[in-house]
Design a protein around this motif. Structure first.
Motif, mmCIF file in Angstrom:
data_model
loop_
_atom_site.group_PDB
_atom_site.id
_atom_site.type_symbol
_atom_site.label_atom_id
_atom_site.label_comp_id
_atom_site.label_asym_id
_atom_site.label_seq_id
_atom_site.Cartn_x
_atom_site.Cartn_y
_atom_site.Cartn_z
ATOM 1 N N VAL A 221 43.687 34.336 38.403
ATOM 2 C CA VAL A 221 42.467 33.944 39.096
ATOM 3 C C VAL A 221 41.369 33.761 38.062
ATOM 4 O O VAL A 221 41.189 34.606 37.171
ATOM 5 C CB VAL A 221 42.043 34.991 40.141
ATOM 6 C CG1 VAL A 221 40.695 34.639 40.743
ATOM 7 C CG2 VAL A 221 43.093 35.113 41.239
ATOM 8 N N ALA B 276 47.814 27.975 45.210
ATOM 9 C CA ALA B 276 48.498 29.089 44.556
ATOM 10 C C ALA B 276 49.955 29.182 44.951
ATOM 11 O O ALA B 276 50.727 29.821 44.268
ATOM 12 C CB ALA B 276 47.793 30.404 44.906
ATOM 13 N N VAL C 269 42.450 31.600 51.085
ATOM 14 C CA VAL C 269 41.132 31.654 50.468
ATOM 15 C C VAL C 269 40.141 31.044 51.454
ATOM 16 O O VAL C 269 40.301 29.885 51.872
ATOM 17 C CB VAL C 269 41.096 30.899 49.132
ATOM 18 C CG1 VAL C 269 39.676 30.871 48.567
ATOM 19 C CG2 VAL C 269 42.045 31.554 48.139
ATOM 20 N N LEU D 104 44.469 30.498 40.769
ATOM 21 C CA LEU D 104 43.382 30.208 41.693
ATOM 22 C C LEU D 104 42.096 30.056 40.876
ATOM 23 O O LEU D 104 41.777 30.906 40.046
ATOM 24 C CB LEU D 104 43.206 31.341 42.705
ATOM 25 C CG LEU D 104 44.312 31.555 43.732
ATOM 26 C CD1 LEU D 104 44.010 32.800 44.553
ATOM 27 C CD2 LEU D 104 44.455 30.355 44.629
ATOM 28 N N THR E 186 46.517 28.481 50.602
ATOM 29 C CA THR E 186 46.399 27.857 49.286
ATOM 30 C C THR E 186 47.610 27.024 48.915
ATOM 31 O O THR E 186 47.681 26.490 47.819
ATOM 32 C CB THR E 186 46.193 28.939 48.220
ATOM 33 O OG1 THR E 186 47.294 29.858 48.270
ATOM 34 C CG2 THR E 186 44.897 29.687 48.469
ATOM 35 N N VAL F 81 39.468 36.347 50.010
ATOM 36 C CA VAL F 81 40.910 36.150 49.862
ATOM 37 C C VAL F 81 41.625 37.149 50.768
ATOM 38 O O VAL F 81 41.232 38.317 50.856
ATOM 39 C CB VAL F 81 41.361 36.350 48.401
ATOM 40 C CG1 VAL F 81 42.867 36.122 48.272
ATOM 41 C CG2 VAL F 81 40.595 35.405 47.470
ATOM 42 N N VAL G 218 38.895 25.952 44.857
ATOM 43 C CA VAL G 218 40.189 26.614 44.875
ATOM 44 C C VAL G 218 41.295 25.619 44.538
ATOM 45 O O VAL G 218 41.234 24.457 44.899
ATOM 46 C CB VAL G 218 40.465 27.262 46.259
ATOM 47 C CG1 VAL G 218 40.487 26.223 47.348
ATOM 48 C CG2 VAL G 218 41.790 28.023 46.244
#
Length: 942
Positions: free
Chosen positions: A860, A874, A830, A887, A835, A895, A871
């Motif tokens: 998301v 993930a 991201v 997210l 992430t 992304v 963020v």
């Protein structure tokens, strides 16, 4: 390596003259593995206009076998008869008709260019005006060949001055004759620019050829005409090898990186070239795909009015092998060669007719001699009465052979002495016949043949020794799906492929002496790439000075790798292969787009290389370059491109020979027309950042080139910075292939989303729009990865304006690959930042077609208010759960999904494991988190 006593060049009466005073100090430095190449002194006299180095004559002193190859007429074992009378003088003439030029796919000489020749070799120096290939002006050596065969396989040789390297722009050319029958061409020009820190260099390069020499001597003189000193000036040449494979003593084909050697050579099919300093010293060389950058003098300093000169030779050997190159340089140094004559027999001792193959002479170190470090190859061609013999430097060797489906059952030990031919008797294995037929399940036959009972398909076929795993030969290409191969007896693993969308088809077969075997293999297309077309957006042909692949071979190399669309982007000229595709009846399988790669070593382009495609009628005069580029800024080039009729893609590529395309200015420039030299990534904003964006700027940035994985990862970091700076651009991957093996077409490739993915019906305008505006692409060398957020695909803008503010969406990532392609981990980035830990991939299920498939769904939430940061990780699953964490995206960002594999792409590709690891990446998916209809310079769809 070959060790022999140091020998100076032999002066000839009437030609050899020494320089007076400082110029008469002779430097003698022994070559590693060759006789010394040194200057010969005579009486003190004014410097000759034909150069200060005397190069030994050729034809009259060659051995019998070389005479039979067109250099005289003796019998085997005898020296050639001396030439009757004096040799004809060397001469200079202008090309006035095609018959005056050299031949071959690499020959680019045209009417108006200069031919410097004698009865041994011929070279072509380009007339004034725009240069060929990577030369920015005329005045450079562009063709070279044996005077009888007249077949050129060299790209070009361009003096390179300074760091960063700069070219000479030649403004004037004169010709003349020297003493002793020599002739010369002299080009005069200048180098200017802020890299010289106020200096201004005038430059003269003289090309000199004697009446019997097989080498042209190049002398380049520089004078500082500025009012400030020029410091730290490296003096050298860039040689673009064209169709010749570059080698150096003790180093095999495909040189890469930096090395020091007494010479560097280019090995063609019918001729070899040797570039070496005339003083016998070693030179520092940096080599890459198709080129060598040789430095003869480092860190030269010129005060105002100061002068400096450097000298080297380019030898032309009459055969295309490394033995010919080494022997030619040995002979030029004054060495007396001997020869080797091969007798090939079968296991029963019966003589074999001359056959095609490669004999290898491996030097053996003797007491008191330099250690042997490298083998010399002698390529043998078939032909009635053609002797299996060649000249060679004296020494002790082991001789081996392989070719025509046979291999030597042992080696012969021979001692070669000056003026004598040493016999070498080799016993060869038998040979078997293997017929391979490749079909594609459900495919239609690519050729019309009523006798075919199965639909055959183009393919690449690799052969391996089933016991050792070693490759038996380079890969074989077939358009028709059929191959007839001669192989030595043994157990052979046969692997057919057609790019990463296909599963492999393979079998193991026993090849026996004198027998014929047949295998049938079936390829299956297993990866679903519907809606995308597989493109390689930068390739080179023989029309590039640094590539040696003709049009037909380039087309075939694409088809067998499953490339559906390719851009021909030769250096500074536009090559159009569409007629060649039609002549091969491949229109339904491959769309070739004409393009051009504008490559500048000067400060004009400012960003290394710009690829422009597709081109059309404006490419009618390719020799001049489809677009102006010398001394032009990137902004000027872009304006010219956008003024062309129709729509074009402008792609920024890495600097030729390496380097990032994303940083190109030494300090923050004031605008796109600011001329600035290249710089390191930490030197401030890049010039590229000011000329990218929707509409009038650069459309795509090549972030992955060929096998340069480390450079790719660095370029991606720079790409993230560019995107964060609201400079939207489409990332691309290209092979930048200059050859066939080791830089395969389509590895890597760019999949572009189009309305119709049938290459035979491809709407080129739609493809251009896909790169310029939709930006929905996948870059890969194996896995196929796609991503969508709700109903927005990669390349698009997901916006809270469509009712998603605060509500959950699903980021769906689909990873599909053929069984031979490894994919172990998924990285979600991201804003260019990972992430969390990578998500493991296991090929959770197999599709009906046979591909391995993983589908990852990541929750998301868009919009502010849910998390203090923009963020949340993930990649780390909740305890007891397999699904990644959600997210939370509270700010505009992008992304990207990246897939990596741990197992190299063998057996389809060969090379260093870290160069052929699987990698794939989606285009960015822009996030409009605040709902204003834009994200980092990208507008959301209405």
């Amino acid at each position: 390596m070959i060790h022999s006593p140091e020998r100076p060049l032999r002066p000839r009466p009437g030609r050899a003259r020494a320089r007076c005073a400082a110029q008469s100090a002779l430097r003698r430095a022994a070559y590693v593995g060759l006789a010394a190449l040194s200057l010969a002194a005579s009486t003190c006299a004014p410097p000759l206009q034909n150069g200060s180095v005397v190069v030994s004559s050729g034809a009259a002193e060659r051995l019998g076998m070389l005479c039979r190859w067109g250099h005289g007429g003796g019998e085997q074992g005898e020296l050639c008869p001396a030439a009757e009378g004096a040799a004809r003088p060397a001469r200079v003439r202008r090309i006035t008709a095609p018959a005056d030029a050299l031949t071959g796919p690499l020959a680019v000489g045209r009417p108006g260019d200069y031919v410097l020749e004698n009865d041994e070799i011929a070279v072509v120096v380009e007339q004034l005006g725009p240069g060929t290939g990577l030369a920015e002006s005329g005045g450079h050596l562009i063709d070279a060949a044996d005077a009888r065969a007249r077949r050129d396989e060299l790209g070009q040789l361009v003096p390179r001055l300074g760091a960063p390297p700069r070219q000479v722009i030649y403004r004037d050319i004169t010709t003349g004759a020297g003493e002793g029958g020599a002739a010369w061409i002299e080009a005069r020009g200048e180098v200017r620019g802020r890299e010289l820190a106020g200096g201004a260099l005038s430059v003269t390069t003289r090309y000199t050829l004697g009446p019997r020499d097989r080498a042209v001597v190049l002398t380049t003189s520089l004078r500082n005409d500025g009012d400030r000193p020029v410091e730290a000036l490296d003096l050298g040449d860039v040689v673009h090898w064209g169709g010749a494979e570059h080698v150096a003593p003790g180093m095999g084909p495909g040189l890469r990186g930096e090395h020091e050697a007494p010479y560097v050579a280019g090995i063609g099919s019918d001729v070899a070239y040797v570039l070496a300093p005339t003083d016998g010293a070693t030179m520092r060389t940096r080599s890459g795909a198709g080129f060598s950058d040789a430095t003869f003098a480092r860190q030269a300093a010129l005060p105002p009015g100061g002068r400096v000169e450097y000298q080297r030779l380019l030898a032309v050997a009459p055969r295309g092998d490394s033995l010919a190159a080494a022997t030619e340089l040995f002979f030029l140094a004054g060495g007396a060669p001997g020869g080797v004559a091969l007798e090939l027999v079968d296991a029963r001792g019966a003589p074999l007719r001359p056959i095609a193959g490669k004999a290898t002479l491996t030097p053996i170190a003797e007491e008191g001699a330099a250690p042997a470090t490298g083998a010399l190859d002698l390529w043998l061609r078939t032909g009635e009465g053609e002797p299996l013999a060649a000249e060679a430097p004296p020494g002790l060797y082991l001789v081996g052979f392989e070719g025509s489906g046979r291999r030597a059952l042992g080696s012969a030990r021979v001692r070669i002495r000056a003026g004598e031919i040493a016999p070498a008797r080799l016993t060869l294995s038998g040979a078997g016949r293997l017929d391979v037929r490749v079909q594609e399940r459900g495919a239609s036959a690519p050729v019309e043949d009523e006798d075919l009972s199965v639909p055959l398909t183009p393919a690449k076929v690799n052969l391996f020794d089933a016991t050792t795993g070693r490759a038996v030969s380079p890969p074989h290409f077939t358009l028709t799906g059929e191959l007839q191969l001669s192989l030595p007896p043994g157990r052979i693993r046969v692997v057919a492929s057609r790019g990463p969308e296909y599963a492999l088809a393979e079998a193991t077969v026993d090849v026996a002496d004198g027998t014929r075997s047949q295998i049938d293999l079936t390829l299956e297309r297993v990866v679903d790439t519907s809606g995308y077309i597989a493109c390689d957006l930068r390739q080179h042909t023989a029309q590039s000075a640094d590539a040696g692949v003709d049009a037909a071979a380039r087309i075939v190399s694409n088809v067998v790798e499953g490339v559906e669309c390719a851009v021909t982007s030769d250096h500074n000229l536009a090559a159009d292969l569409r007629r060649d595709v039609t002549s091969l009846r491949l229109e339904a399988q491959l769309r070739m787009l004409p393009g051009v790669e504008l490559t500048s070593g000067r400060s004009g382009a400012g960003i290394g290389s710009l690829s422009v495609f597709p081109l059309g009628a404006e490419a009618a005069a390719p020799r001049e370059g489809a677009l102006r580029w010398v001394d032009e800024t990137a902004g000027e080039i872009l304006r010219e491109v956008r003024a062309l009729p129709g729509e074009r893609v402008v792609q920024v590529s890495r600097h030729h020979g390496g380097g990032s395309p994303l940083h190109a200015s030494g300090s923050p420039p004031s605008g796109p027309d600011q001329r600035a030299p290249p710089s390191a990534p930490d030197q401030g904003p890049s010039l590229l950042a000011q000329i990218v964006g929707d509409g009038a700027g650069v459309d795509a940035v090549e972030v992955w080139t060929g096998r340069e994985g480390a450079a790719r990862d660095r370029a991606l970091e720079e790409l993230w910075a560019l995107l964060r700076a609201s400079r939207p651009v489409t990332p691309t991957a290209t092979s930048d292939t200059h050859g066939l093996h080791g830089a395969e077409a389509g590895y890597p490739r760019t999949y572009i989303a189009v309305a119709g993915d049938d290459p035979g019906r491809l709407d080129v305008g739609d493809l251009v729009a896909g790169l310029r505006r939709r930006r929905d692409v996948v870059i890969t060398n194996g896995p196929f990865v796609t991503m969508r957020l709700g109903d927005t695909r990669q390349g698009g803008v997901a916006s809270t304006r469509r009712g998603s503010r605060g509500g959950p969406l699903s980021l769906t990532i689909r990873v599909e690959r053929a069984p031979w392609v490894d994919a172990r981990e998924l990285h979600v980035l991201v804003g260019g930042v990972a992430t969390g830990a990578p998500i493991p991939l296991e090929g959770a299920r197999t599709t009906a077609a046979g591909a391995l498939l993983d589908e990852i769904a990541i929750p998301v939430v868009l919009g502010a208010g849910r998390k203090p940061s923009h963020v949340a990780a993930a990649g780390e699953p909740r305890p007891g759960k397999s699904a990644p964490r959600a997210l939370f995206l509270a700010e505009d960002t992008f992304v990207v999904a990246i897939v990596r594999g741990h197992r190299p792409l063998e057996p389809v590709l060969a090379g260093e494991p870290d160069e052929i690891l699987p990698f794939a990446m989606t285009a960015p998916l822009w996030i409009d988190a605040d709902g204003d209809g834009r994200s980092l310079g990208r507008a959301a769809a209405p």
